[in-house]
Enzyme design. Structure first.
Site, PDB file in Angstrom:
ATOM      1  CB  CYS A 141      -0.928  -0.020   1.213  1.00 19.65           C
ATOM      2  SG  CYS A 141      -1.935   1.468   1.340  1.00 19.65           S
ATOM      3  CB  CYS A 144      -0.598   2.577   4.014  1.00 20.19           C
ATOM      4  SG  CYS A 144      -2.010   1.807   3.274  1.00 20.19           S
ATOM      5  CG  ASP A 145       3.095   1.215   4.566  1.00 20.08           C
ATOM      6  OD1 ASP A 145       2.656   1.768   5.581  1.00 20.08           O
ATOM      7  OD2 ASP A 145       2.866   0.027   4.284  1.00 20.08           O
TER       8      ASP A 145
END
Ligand code: NDP
Length: 332
Positions: A141, A144-145
């Protein structure tokens, strides 16, 4: 031995942001929902570290802590939780029936929030910590990261729209992104391909499989072992992060043949609502959204599903007589 029967006005399948938001809204509407937590209680956020794009947390929040907060909020308003695996679903008549190893669950309305799971390559080094480097340099992701890879070289695996989108997004942070694809042509749409080809920070390695992710708990990811699928040649390619972007699979297998879904398995919902093709069954979150796939959008559709279920119950009550008949059947 006869299984226990539980009968609820609202049953929510799944306990990620969509399911738990549905629970908060249904519970506040005094519907005393039951959340059937799946095999990964809390959903995909349980496998991410800091969540920095969920509104309301100016300093970010750890994914598992955020989900604990969702859970506590739902519990405070009288949500019941059951950690179990649903093996069968019968949506042919109301109340709907879900079956687990120990229980028969009857639901006047059902909210499906079973999410999606990232597909993984299944190669050494990819598993979550402590077995592998998942969460320590390996992610599925970018939204997200990606931020944690500022100033680092990265590898993205895949050749579809997700891979192009992730690679393009990651160039905001990375020194460079190398897309490793198993064929010599991308599957991604032309517009996404063009965008990636034009981006000077994106390179491609064609006809190549990632065979192993290298590194250790101390160093994080240091490289990938690549194999050219045409020549068989193997080599180590240095990188500090690997994003696997070979698609997500919605967790909707249980409902095949009963609910309308697209070719991939995303549940189809009607117009601007969470209604499925079966009246009284609603779908929210990643189980029905192959486009946005964010915690905040999942939470938003969870809220919609609870409101849709509440309105449906108001206009389609199950009669006391039917409820009694059902109880008698269950007791036999
Ligand atoms: P896709 O199925 O389109 O692509 C998956 C990619 O991963 C393919 O290139 C495939 O290779 C590769 N792949 C699959 N399995 C493996 C494996 N085991 N090893 C190596 N490579 C593998 O999935 P996406 O997630 O990219 O897209 C899913 C859907 O979501 C699509 O319909 C897409 O259009 C849509 N989408 C739309 C976006 C947008 O419009 N903004 C953004 C993201 C997704 P191969 O090509 O050889 O099969």
């Amino acid at each position: 031995m006869a299984k226990d029967t539980i009968h609820k006005e609202v049953v929510i399948l799944g306990s990620g942001p969509a399911g738990l938001t549905a629970a908060i809204y249904a519970a506040r509407a005094n519907l005393k929902p039951l959340v059937v937590e799946g095999p990964q209680p809390g959903g995909q956020l349980m496998i991410t570290t800091d969540v920095e794009n969920y509104p309301g947390f100016s300093n970010g929040i750890m994914g598992p802590i955020l989900m604990d907060e969702f859970r506590e909020q739902a519990r405070r308003f009288d949500t019941e939780f059951l950690v179990t695996w649903v093996s069968k679903a019968d949506l042919s008549k109301r109340p709907f029936t879900l079956e687990t190893e120990d229980q028969i669950i009857k639901a006047d309305t059902l909210i499906i929030a079973s999410g999606a799971s990232a597909k993984w390559l299944g190669i050494p080094g990819e598993a979550p910590i402590p077995q592998g480097l998942g969460g320590n340099g390996v992610s599925a992701c970018a939204t997200c990261d990606g931020f944690f890879f500022r100033g680092k070289p990265l590898v993205v695996v895949g050749g579809g729209d997700t891979a192009m989108e992730e690679a393009t997004f990651l160039t905001k942070f990375a020194t460079g992104v190398t897309v490793v694809h198993r064929r010599d042509a991308l599957r991604a749409s032309k517009i996404m391909q063009d965008k990636a080809f034009k981006n000077e920070k994106i390179d491609f390695i064609w006809d190549t499989a990632v065979e192993e992710i290298l590194g250790s708990r101390e160093t994080g990811v240091t490289g990938v072992r690549l194999k050219n699928l045409k020549t068989g040649e193997e080599r180590v390619f240095p990188t500090e992060g690997v994003f696997i972007a070979i698609d997500h699979q919605p967790n909707t297998e249980l409902f095949k043949g009963q609910l309308d879904m697209d070719d991939v398995g995303y549940l189809k919902t009607r117009d601007r609502s969470t209604a499925t093709n079966i009246p009284g069954v609603f779908a929210c979150g990643d189980a029905q959204d192959g486009v946005y796939r964010q915690a905040v959008t999942a939470a938003g559709t969870g809220c919609m599903a609870a409101i849709d279920a509440e309105r449906f119950l108001g206009s389609h009550p199950i009669s006391a007589e039917d409820r009694e008949k059902d109880r008698e059947l269950a007791a036999q």
